[in-house]
Design an enzyme around this catalytic site. Structure first.
Site, mmCIF file in Angstrom:
data_model
loop_
_atom_site.group_PDB
_atom_site.id
_atom_site.type_symbol
_atom_site.label_atom_id
_atom_site.label_comp_id
_atom_site.label_asym_id
_atom_site.label_seq_id
_atom_site.Cartn_x
_atom_site.Cartn_y
_atom_site.Cartn_z
ATOM 1 N N GLY A 398 -0.317 -14.459 -6.020
ATOM 2 C CA GLY A 398 -0.964 -15.486 -5.232
ATOM 3 C C GLY A 398 -2.455 -15.291 -5.096
ATOM 4 O O GLY A 398 -3.034 -14.340 -5.612
ATOM 5 N N ASP A 512 4.645 -0.591 -5.990
ATOM 6 C CA ASP A 512 3.420 -1.086 -6.632
ATOM 7 C C ASP A 512 2.189 -0.461 -5.991
ATOM 8 O O ASP A 512 1.265 -1.159 -5.574
ATOM 9 C CB ASP A 512 3.355 -2.611 -6.562
ATOM 10 C CG ASP A 512 2.333 -3.200 -7.538
ATOM 11 O OD1 ASP A 512 1.831 -2.447 -8.395
ATOM 12 O OD2 ASP A 512 2.035 -4.401 -7.436
#
Length: 661
Positions: A398, A512
């Site tokens: 995003g 991550d």
């Protein structure tokens, strides 16, 4: 060979496997077109291949052969057509077959039942017809089974009860009929169950009350009759229960009201009658989630509710599944306002609906109600409909916007990209689930979230300095980040990970860890962000996963085991630590540090040359920190230290026993 997430276009080379040695091949998320090269059909050396997210086409039944070593194949989000070959069942080591979002037709081959090592099968959003083969429902190794958004019919095979290790099961948006099998109660590990938008009938089997680990249960838009089983009182892990648009009847059981207050319930458009039970599970339910039940009366959030005969039941059948989410946006100051906005996320092709809910968090906020729609409009207004002038960053999932919301709250609003349904659902739900359950000074605060048919938004605290990666990319900013600040950043991330791994139940693996996902406030205090790929570890589960994370930070064992553990984060933390000290990704140095005989690596090769040389005392701290980072990179995951150990060692400044070399 990994070439994912680039701008490659055109056709794949014809001679991909000409010499018969190709093992790993990844070209996901590019702009490739055309068929799979014929040289790949007889590539017996192939171990792992990822083609998802392109515009590849061709008849799927003609492109692939039998692969004795193949472990992972992802062909999803392309334009393949034709049938699915039974040869996939003759790949003895196949653990994952992902074919979602294509144009595959015909029946699901029963030969897939011969793939005894299959952990994940995703055939969703295609045009499969026929019945679900019972052989597929007999794969004891199966963890995730996605068959939603197809044209499957017939009963759910009784053999489904043999999938004892199942974590996710989605059969929604098909034409399945008959009853829900009673042996569904045997899924002791099941976390997610979606049977919505089918033609299922008869009663809910009471055995479903045995699904004690179930978090999401969606049976909406069917023809289910009878009462809600009292055995549902055992579903203490439920977060979402959607029974709407059925023919359920009778009184709402008191057992339902005794479920956790964090549960979202939707029982609209049924035939329930009588009073709404008093209990925490119904504390925040809205009229929209009750409507369509002519005989239902009660007092909800101070409003007397009695469904009128004019609100007739409308049963609509279609594709997709329902995910009900909440936005909570605090107004900072002496009194913090918790604004509740409920947006209905309908991830489907044919229909969307809306509903509302209020959420409480007594530990942080003073509670009051608010018009959520008005607040959503304020976000759109404040960002001028997400104008580029407010955009402060973009990532894989995003774009992030800096804006001020009334009366004077500086926030960061993340607008998610339009992604494939399952990817979008997993990312959005993970971020919300993680950040609403954990509170730590080194983890970014989530103020609120919402989803409509146009936008899906996450609202965070705004952190002035931005990401660590951004700072390292600008020399002047990197020079401001002196050795003391860098060591404190490493400590902050270590404390956050230690908290997630050892103080949360269940444990959370971030998956991550990278410099892009470490944000800094005005005082250079670190905040760990972006939990879209986070994994909640479940005891007595294999915790199998697909490969995720940022290239260059991912633990090497994930490429062949695909089993996520806390030690995956430990490895990524080791890379991040070296990057923080060096000011750039360590690159080839990692291979030297992972080897048993790393050779001659001088300290200056590991330091950011943009900073003045460290003092003698600081140099000792940096050396011990580098030694600790090296221990995090051990090729054997079990030999890596835990984040609790790392956090403790960094706090006291003690050197790690393992040496740099």
């Amino acid at each position: 060979m990994e070439m994912d997430t680039n701008q490659f276009s055109g056709h794949l080379p014809e001679h991909l496997c000409q010499n018969g040695t190709l093992q790993n091949f990844t070209v996901s998320n590019n702009k490739l077109i055309g068929p799979i090269p014929i040289s790949l059909k007889n590539c017996s050396s192939l171990f792992r291949a990822r083609f998802q997210g392109n515009r590849l086409t061709g008849n799927l039944s003609e492109m692939f052969g039998i692969y004795p070593n193949l472990n992972f194949m992802d062909l999803s989000n392309n334009e393949f057509y034709g049938g699915l070959s039974g040869n996939w069942g003759r790949c003895p080591n196949l653990a994952a077959l992902l074919l979602a979002d294509n144009h595959i037709t015909g029946q699901i081959p029963s030969e897939l039942g011969n793939a005894s090592q299959l952990h994940v099968l995703d055939l969703s959003s295609n045009d499969f017809t026929g019945e679900i083969p019972k052989q597929v429902m007999m794969l004891a190794s199966m963890l995730n089974l996605y068959l939603q958004n197809n044209q499957l019919f017939g009963n759910i095979p009784e053999e489904v009860g043999q999938l004892k290790n199942l974590l996710y099961l989605d059969l929604s948006a098909n034409f399945l009929r008959g009853s829900i099998p009673e042996n569904f109660g045997g899924f002791q590990q099941l976390f997610y169950l979606n049977l919505s938008n089918n033609n299922l009938s008869q009663q809910i089997p009471p055995q479903m009350g045995e699904l004690t680990r179930l978090s999401i249960l969606d049976l909406s838009h069917n023809y289910i009759t009878g009462e809600i089983p009292s055995e549902f009182r055992s579903l203490q892990s439920l977060e979402i229960l959607d029974l709407s648009h059925n023919y359920l009847s009778g009184f709402l059981p008191k057992a339902l009201a005794e479920l956790p207050g964090s549960l979202h319930i939707n029982i609209s458009f049924n035939n329930f009658e009588g009073p709404i039970p008093y209990g925490k599970a119904f504390k925040n339910i809205t009229i929209e989630e009750l409507r369509g039940n002519k005989g239902l009366c009660g007092n909800i959030t101070g409003l007397q509710v009695c469904e009128s005969p004019q609100l007739s039941r409308k049963h609509v059948n279609g594709k997709g599944f329902n995910l009900v989410l909440v936005i909570v946006l605090p107004l900072l100051g002496s009194l913090l306002l918790l604004c509740a906005f409920f947006g209905a996320l309908k991830v489907c092709r044919q229909r969307k609906r809306k509903t509302t809910e209020n959420v409480e968090d007594a530990d942080l906020f003073s509670i009051t109600t608010y018009d959520g729609k008005a607040m959503y409009r304020e976000i759109i207004k404040a960002t001028e409909e997400f104008s580029e002038i407010f955009c402060i960053g973009e990532g894989g999932f995003g774009s992030v916007y800096k804006t001020v919301l009334p009366p004077s709250n500086l926030v960061a609003v993340k607008r998610l990209h339009l992604l494939p349904e399952k990817v979008y659902f997993d990312s959005f739900l993970n971020e919300i689930r993680a950040l609403t359950n954990i509170k730590h000074r080194n983890i970014v605060k989530l103020y609120g979230f919402c989803s409509t048919s146009k936008h899906s938004l996450l609202v965070y605290e705004y952190l002035e300095r931005g990401s660590l990666a951004k700072i390292f990319s600008v020399d002047e900013e990197a020079k401001e980040l002196d050795w003391e600040k860098r060591v404190n950043i490493i400590k902050g991330v270590a404390h956050a990970l230690s908290y997630m791994h050892h103080d949360c139940t269940p444990s959370i693996v971030h998956r991550d860890i990278s410099s892009n996902n470490v944000l800094l406030d005005s005082e250079y205090e670190a905040r760990l962000s972006d939990f879209g790929t986070a994994k909640f570890l479940r005891k007595d589960s294999s915790n199998w996963t697909t490969l995720g994370g940022t290239l260059g930070y991912v633990a090497p064992e994930l490429a062949y085991t695909m089993r996520v553990t806390e030690k995956c984060d430990v490895y990524s933390f080791g890379i991040l630590t070296l990057e923080t000290i060096k000011g750039t990704h360590p690159g080839d140095i990692v291979a030297y540090l992972m080897s048993s005989t790393p050779g001659n690596i001088e300290l200056k090769d590991l330091l950011d040359q943009r900073l003045p040389p460290p003092t003698e005392e600081t140099e000792k701290i940096l050396i011990s920190t580098i030694k600790l980072a090296k221990a995090c990179l051990h090729v054997n995951p079990e030999s890596r230290p835990t984040m609790h150990m790392i956090s403790s060692l960094l706090s006291v400044g003690a050197p790690c026993r393992q040496q740099v070399g």
